[in-house]
Design an enzyme around this catalytic site. Sequence first.
Site, PDB file in Angstrom:
ATOM      1  N   HIS A  60       4.331  14.030   7.232  1.00  0.00           N
ATOM      2  CA  HIS A  60       3.277  14.183   8.119  1.00  0.00           C
ATOM      3  C   HIS A  60       3.612  13.680   9.343  1.00  0.00           C
ATOM      4  O   HIS A  60       3.103  13.676  10.459  1.00  0.00           O
ATOM      5  CB  HIS A  60       2.093  13.300   7.637  1.00  0.00           C
ATOM      6  N   HIS A 110      -0.481  18.275   0.364  1.00  0.00           N
ATOM      7  CA  HIS A 110      -1.027  18.055   1.647  1.00  0.00           C
ATOM      8  C   HIS A 110       0.113  19.148   2.495  1.00  0.00           C
ATOM      9  O   HIS A 110       1.248  18.891   2.402  1.00  0.00           O
ATOM     10  CB  HIS A 110      -0.897  16.805   2.316  1.00  0.00           C
TER      11      HIS A 110
END
Length: 314
Positions: free
Chosen positions: A133, A172
């Site tokens: 991320h 994710h």
Amino acid sequence: MHKMTTAYFTHPDCRAHDMGAGHPECPQRLDAIEDRLLVSGLDIALTRMDPPLAKHSDLMLAHSEGYLLELQEFMQQAAETGEHRALDPDTMVCPATWQAALRAAGAAVAATDTVLDGKAENAFCAIRPPGHHATRSQTMGFCFFNNVAIAARHALDVRGLKRVAIVDFDVHHGNGTEDIIAGDERILMVSFFQDQLYPFSGGVPLGTNMVNLPIPAYTRGGEIRELIEANWMPRLDEFAPEMIFISAGFDAHREDEMGQLGLVEADYEWITRRLVDVAKRHCKGRIVSCLEGGYSLSSLARSVASHVRALADV
Ligand SMILES: [Zn+2]
């Protein structure tokens, strides 16, 4: 025939990073993995290696100078005051964080060199903090340095490869990796992730070098395998990577409450074996896999064991 081994990188510094009581990205994740590898006997199939700290020039392969300076200053203040400090709502630093983040990125780079130098066929890095991320200039979702993007760029810019693939199977979307590599046609990124889940991106790929598969909640492994077969495999074979990097998150496991996908250990083993096949076809089996998410300690440990078993082909 002599069988090359799987290198295994981990370090106590990665355990020392602690974002506070109750935080899911916790030091015990590495303990659970370590225990499981010992209990399963997989430990003896691995060659353990000590990762160095990443150098500034390594970090610059994926991040901006301004970001690195700002982050270092923030972390030094945390070290001086001995306090936990929040960078964003999910991402905290403690006095040990800077060293842990440098060790994690350093492991990804060293694993890349180990595989490219022929000292191991492939490598797994049991590291934290995770990376996928982290964008070029922002921490996000427990991530500081984008370990996999740094390693992929190291293979290209420092070691002279022409084409590498990044595979991301965390639940994710790997928005940070996409931010860094979108439009870099030397890298093909293939991923799946749960649709409408944090970080709520990936529905529209940012570049033609991305294969994004948003998957509805509650989809099980059989369907995900079919999607992988139909969407990842043709693109990977056409691209013919000289090395494969894996953002190995295990939070798409059925028992992991961070997401609602339905994978089990056998699915992680299947995915890994399919990637090993691609790597054997195109690049002498070269794979570097880095731990990303996975927060249910039991299913994380069992899934890593399945992944590593497939990498080591035992
Ligand atoms: Zn995740």
